[in-house]
Write a protein that holds these residues in place. Structure first.
Motif, PDB file in Angstrom:
ATOM      1  N   LYS A  30     -27.549  14.376  37.742  1.00 38.57           N
ATOM      2  CA  LYS A  30     -28.119  15.228  38.879  1.00 38.57           C
ATOM      3  C   LYS A  30     -26.863  16.327  39.022  1.00 38.57           C
ATOM      4  O   LYS A  30     -26.998  17.201  39.597  1.00 38.57           O
ATOM      5  N   PRO A  52     -27.287  21.757  37.670  1.00 35.60           N
ATOM      6  CA  PRO A  52     -26.806  23.517  37.693  1.00 35.60           C
ATOM      7  C   PRO A  52     -26.162  24.232  36.492  1.00 35.60           C
ATOM      8  O   PRO A  52     -26.494  25.029  35.992  1.00 35.60           O
ATOM      9  N   VAL A 101     -28.326  24.499  33.390  1.00 36.32           N
ATOM     10  CA  VAL A 101     -29.208  25.981  33.654  1.00 36.32           C
ATOM     11  C   VAL A 101     -28.567  26.808  33.182  1.00 36.32           C
ATOM     12  O   VAL A 101     -28.762  27.816  32.641  1.00 36.32           O
ATOM     13  N   ALA A 102     -27.181  27.167  33.673  1.00 38.06           N
ATOM     14  CA  ALA A 102     -26.324  28.082  33.385  1.00 38.06           C
ATOM     15  C   ALA A 102     -25.846  28.090  31.745  1.00 38.06           C
ATOM     16  O   ALA A 102     -25.790  29.174  31.553  1.00 38.06           O
ATOM     17  N   TYR A 119     -21.299  30.871  34.221  1.00 37.62           N
ATOM     18  CA  TYR A 119     -21.144  29.588  33.450  1.00 37.62           C
ATOM     19  C   TYR A 119     -19.517  29.352  33.138  1.00 37.62           C
ATOM     20  O   TYR A 119     -19.016  28.164  33.208  1.00 37.62           O
ATOM     21  N   TRP A 177     -17.801  28.049  36.302  1.00 40.71           N
ATOM     22  CA  TRP A 177     -18.500  26.680  36.590  1.00 40.71           C
ATOM     23  C   TRP A 177     -17.767  25.698  35.619  1.00 40.71           C
ATOM     24  O   TRP A 177     -17.417  24.699  36.156  1.00 40.71           O
ATOM     25  N   TYR A 179     -15.969  22.461  37.102  1.00 39.57           N
ATOM     26  CA  TYR A 179     -16.443  21.108  36.811  1.00 39.57           C
ATOM     27  C   TYR A 179     -15.295  20.555  35.981  1.00 39.57           C
ATOM     28  O   TYR A 179     -15.285  19.096  36.327  1.00 39.57           O
ATOM     29  N   GLN A 187     -23.478  17.540  29.054  1.00 44.05           N
ATOM     30  CA  GLN A 187     -24.447  18.535  29.354  1.00 44.05           C
ATOM     31  C   GLN A 187     -25.308  19.034  28.200  1.00 44.05           C
ATOM     32  O   GLN A 187     -26.374  19.609  28.332  1.00 44.05           O
TER      33      GLN A 187
END
Length: 370
Positions: free
Chosen positions: A138, A142, A145-146, A241, A244, A248, A263
């Motif tokens: 979860k 995001p 997707v990026a 991306y 992020w 992350y 990922q």
């Protein structure tokens, strides 16, 4: 004189002197005499000689080490540059084939699966290049997707664009990432860097205008309006991306390989649900065998390690370049690759030297080098 005589005389407190020709010496200490035999003296000389030889070897190896490291660094830079050029032009050849024009998502899905498998092998104890750290699916959605858009949109741009425009459009990653960081994280860059980015952006704009115009010569490779849209959309997705990934890594306290290990399979499974709605597999049956060979060789390169033979060389060499020369030299190598790809793309496009877009190319390159 025997050893027993020496001991006896030493007990009586006599001082013994051996001839210099025999190579022995005596020393009085506390009424006792210590005698160094010729054998001991030779052994001492042998040890000193060995130590001297070891010091000379160590000094010679120290002098040779920078030379060897320098040669290895040059070799890795050459491998990185050639592999990057190879992956761009090979992808261009694949996506120019009508059989693969509508298989962009499948292509990305394939690379994500190969990426996951490659990182799984690298994480095994026998290699132990990194230690896997589990992350909740979860949390990664995001970013997955990026990551998918970061691969699909630039590939689509390469399909509808010239190599020159495709590579120059990627220059906009730097100002876009800086803008995103400023808006969402209030991070600023030096004013001198801002001034250098202005001509780069103007140059890309000039190239996008003239490169998208219909050429008089049908043999000249140009960029369609769709290619421009995909290029700028890809820059936005790649910039998001990039930001992020950094965010992350800091929040999850993991490195890029650990993050991509989590990922990549999520992105691959996610794209499996999209493939039936976007791709056309009927055209693949007419693809030449040579194109399938090219697909096995290449993978779409991303900032973290990615799949494919060329991409493997790029990321492996990038690791050695940063480790051996630092991020600054890695940036210089990036500029070198941009100049090489733009030059070769211009030559292969069939455009003349007097084409007006060349002014935008020079302006953009001057902006990134400044």
């Amino acid at each position: 004189m025997t050893a027993s005589h020496v001991d006896a005389d030493a007990e009586k407190g006599h001082l013994l002197h051996e001839d210099d020709d025999e190579g022995s010496s005596s020393e009085l200490s506390g009424g006792r005499t210590a005698v160094a035999s010729p054998t001991n003296r030779l052994a001492s000389l042998d040890i000193e000689g060995l130590n001297h030889v070891d010091v000379e070897k160590e000094a010679a190896s120290t002098q040779e080490r920078p030379q060897k490291n320098g040669a290895k660094l040059v070799a890795w830079i050459a491998i990185n540059t050639l592999a990057t050029i190879g992956i761009i032009f090979t992808n261009k050849a694949i996506f120019s084939d009508p059989a693969f024009k509508q298989c962009q998502v499948s292509f990305a899905c394939f690379h994500f699966f190969v990426t996951a498998l490659t990182l799984f092998v690298l994480s095994r104890p026998r290699l132990a290049m990194f230690t896997p750290e589990p992350v909740r699916i979860k949390t990664l959605l995001p970013l997955a997707v990026a990551m998918s858009l970061n691969v699909i949109l630039p590939n689509a741009s390469l399909q509808f664009s010239s190599v020159t425009f495709y590579q120059l459009a990627r220059i906009l990653l730097t100002p876009t990432v800086a803008l995103i960081n400023y808006i969402f994280y209030s991070t600023t860059i030096p004013r001198s860097a801002v001034y250098a980015l202005i001509p780069a952006c103007v140059g890309v704009g000039i190239v996008s205008y003239y490169d998208s115009k219909a050429p008089a010569n049908p043999k000249v490779t140009s960029t369609s309006f769709v290619g421009v849209i995909f290029a700028f959309s890809g820059v936005l997705a790649s910039s998001l991306y990039t930001v992020w990934v950094s965010s992350y890594q800091k929040s999850l306290k993991i490195n890029s390989m650990q993050l991509l290990y989590n990922q990549a399979p999520v992105g691959a499974v996610l794209l499996l649900y999209v493939v039936p709605w976007t791709d056309n597999f009927w055209t693949v049956n007419h693809a030449a065998v040579s194109k399938w060979f090219l697909i096995l060789l290449v993978g779409r390169r991303a900032r973290p390690p990615h799949s494919g033979f060329f991409a493997m060389l790029i990321n492996l060499s990038q690791f050695f370049i940063i480790g051996g020369a630092g991020p600054v030299s890695s940036t210089v190598v990036g500029h070198l690759k941009t100049c090489a790809i733009v030059t070769l793309g211009w030559i292969s496009s069939g455009r003349s030297v007097g084409d007006k877009s060349i002014f935008g190319i020079l302006l953009a390159i001057a902006g990134i080098i400044a």
